[in-house]
Design a protein around this motif. Structure first.
Motif, mmCIF file in Angstrom:
data_model
loop_
_atom_site.group_PDB
_atom_site.id
_atom_site.type_symbol
_atom_site.label_atom_id
_atom_site.label_comp_id
_atom_site.label_asym_id
_atom_site.label_seq_id
_atom_site.Cartn_x
_atom_site.Cartn_y
_atom_site.Cartn_z
ATOM 1 N N SER A 28 -2.778 12.386 5.448
ATOM 2 C CA SER A 28 -3.772 11.655 4.660
ATOM 3 C C SER A 28 -3.937 10.225 5.160
ATOM 4 O O SER A 28 -4.989 9.614 4.975
ATOM 5 N N ALA A 29 -2.899 9.673 5.804
ATOM 6 C CA ALA A 29 -2.981 8.308 6.333
ATOM 7 C C ALA A 29 -3.989 8.215 7.462
ATOM 8 O O ALA A 29 -4.416 7.116 7.819
ATOM 9 N N HIS A 71 -7.323 5.254 3.243
ATOM 10 C CA HIS A 71 -6.039 4.596 2.983
ATOM 11 C C HIS A 71 -5.837 3.317 3.792
ATOM 12 O O HIS A 71 -4.891 2.574 3.545
ATOM 13 N N VAL A 80 3.107 8.677 4.433
ATOM 14 C CA VAL A 80 1.933 9.217 3.757
ATOM 15 C C VAL A 80 1.532 10.565 4.351
ATOM 16 O O VAL A 80 1.027 11.452 3.662
ATOM 17 N N ARG A 108 1.701 15.183 -4.341
ATOM 18 C CA ARG A 108 1.482 16.103 -3.232
ATOM 19 C C ARG A 108 2.002 17.502 -3.548
ATOM 20 O O ARG A 108 2.691 18.149 -2.750
ATOM 21 N N ARG A 119 0.830 -1.206 0.000
ATOM 22 C CA ARG A 119 0.000 0.000 0.000
ATOM 23 C C ARG A 119 0.868 1.261 0.000
ATOM 24 O O ARG A 119 0.579 2.232 -0.709
ATOM 25 N N TRP A 126 1.194 4.088 -3.066
ATOM 26 C CA TRP A 126 0.951 5.508 -2.793
ATOM 27 C C TRP A 126 2.140 6.349 -3.243
ATOM 28 O O TRP A 126 1.988 7.375 -3.913
ATOM 29 N N THR A 163 2.512 6.975 -7.044
ATOM 30 C CA THR A 163 1.464 7.709 -7.768
ATOM 31 C C THR A 163 1.234 9.118 -7.241
ATOM 32 O O THR A 163 0.822 9.997 -7.993
ATOM 33 N N GLU A 164 1.488 9.363 -5.981
ATOM 34 C CA GLU A 164 1.212 10.667 -5.390
ATOM 35 C C GLU A 164 2.349 11.657 -5.622
ATOM 36 O O GLU A 164 3.527 11.297 -5.539
#
Length: 431
Positions: free
Chosen positions: A371-372, A377, A368, A299, A289, A293, A296-297
């Protein structure tokens, strides 16, 4: 020759389990989280996973927890470790219910007579229904010191009356013990003290294992087996570990699995094997996971988060722990029953794997960021599931480290026998 590749038949097991877990466990959390989690309906989360368990039965995953030589389809401990990892890489709660039956059957596998195997394995071998087994060990007052000399021992006791054992006492945290309907698992392996079987101070000498079945419960007054409550837990929220009470429950003497003086040995051996498997529950889902993240992220950056060194460093720590834990679990599974000190590796796998799982989840949450904290998520859900790993199946502080300490204290302890063989002291220049 040292070879870290798993055998072709074990690779086939892994691939089959991986496919089954993806098909049957992926949606499990959405199923049980849709149930009412209030105090009175806590059990509904557990019951909502029964169709998943039924699919596991059909797929032979319950039969596979009984060795081939006893009529099942199970192989060596390394195969069980592969199964545990693939399950937990997808889902936790529904997985633990399936694996809890394997734990419940282990004392019967180790100590049962041919007649007991034939009788009590029957519902688990025919591939139908949703039969459950449970190892009924822990008590509300604590059980870490159950065999300590001079201690009171288990408060669940059995007394002999004619051709029966009469069981009374309370238990808690025994996965699956209430069954799907609160009238008991198909097979419960219950740890008790048999009164007057040894001197009062010799609690280890009094400790036995007696099998209790659904039929036994049905043959008693309804008050003889009661579910007092379903404790709400922070994680593994669809797992059933109720507070139960036996009150003058009568079972045939033929249900004695491990006689007084042998019960402690069997349960300790059972928890040695399971320690290795807890280590396999690990961090793979956490890493998968977090990696997805980070790839792809952005931020608000021109780069993906994976290209930020501080975040990549956290991912590297998680992956390294995952690889190190798996290597230790596989080594422990290989050494179990093969060397004098193989138990040490099982305990170390449990300690290292469980504590690393919690550390890695905290690293993933920091990676993360805020947002975690969102349920989207799932890192918070995974953390709630992981925090139990160091404290269940023999707490790392109260049980597992003490077991390793006892091994270290043995006069003939050879710390490297599990690596280099029985004569490793000669190569090390020690005696």
């Amino acid at each position: 020759m040292i070879d870290f590749e798993i055998a072709p038949e074990q690779l086939a097991v892994r691939n089959a389990i991986r496919g089954w877990a993806k098909a049957n466990l992926t949606a499990a959390r959405s199923i049980y989280e849709g149930q009412n989690a209030s105090s009175g309906e806590w059990r509904d989360r557990f019951r909502s996973t029964q169709p998943i368990y039924a699919e596991a039965v059909k797929a032979g995953l319950i039969k596979a927890q009984i060795p081939k030589e006893l009529g099942g389809a199970g192989g060596p401990l390394i195969e069980a470790a592969l199964v545990v990892e693939e399950f937990y890489a997808v889902e936790t709660s529904a997985s633990l219910t399936i694996l809890g039956t394997g734990l419940g059957l282990t004392p019967l596998i180790m100590a049962g007579t041919p007649e007991q195997h034939k009788k009590f394995f029957r519902p688990f071998l025919d591939g139908t229904g949703t039969p459950m087994a449970s190892l009924v060990f822990s008590e509300p007052g604590g059980s870490a010191n159950f065999a300590e000399e001079g201690a009171p021992g288990f408060q669940t006791v059995a007394r002999v009356q004619g051709d029966e054992y009469v069981i009374s006492g309370e238990k808690i945290w025994a996965t699956n013990c209430s069954g799907w309907d609160d009238r008991g698992a198909d097979v419960q392996c219950v740890l008790v003290r048999v009164l007057d079987s040894a001197p009062a101070a010799d609690v280890r000498g009094q400790t036995a294992i007696i099998i209790v079945t659904r039929d036994d419960i049905a043959n008693n007054h309804p008050s003889a087996f009661q579910v007092l409550s379903h404790p709400q837990t922070m994680g593994h929220t669809a797992v059933n570990g109720p507070h139960i009470k036996f009150k003058d429950l009568r079972v045939p003497k033929s249900n004695l699995l491990a006689p007084p003086g042998k019960g402690a040995d069997i349960v300790e051996l059972t928890f040695t094997a399971s320690a290795c498997l807890v280590g396999a529950m690990g961090m793979r889902q956490t890493f998968d996971r977090a990696l997805a993240w980070a790839k792809t992220e952005r931020r608000g950056s021109k780069e993906t988060m994976l290209q930020k060194q501080s975040l990549a460093d956290l991912l590297i720590k998680i992956k390294t722990r995952c690889e190190a834990t798996r290597a230790l679990v596989w080594k422990a599974a290989h050494a179990f029953g093969r060397t004098r000190f193989g138990a040490e590796l099982c305990y170390e796998a449990k300690i290292f794997g469980s504590e690393s799982a919690v550390e890695s989840l905290m690293d993933a949450i920091n990676l993360v960021g805020v947002s975690a904290y969102s349920r989207e998520h799932r890192f918070g859900d995974l953390l709630n599931d992981a925090v139990v790993l160091p404290i269940f199946d023999g707490g790392n502080v109260g049980v597992r480290r003490r077991q390793i300490e006892a091994i270290f204290a043995q006069e003939d302890y050879d710390p490297w026998e599990t690596t280099f063989g029985a004569h490793s002291h000669e190569a090390n220049g020690t005696k």
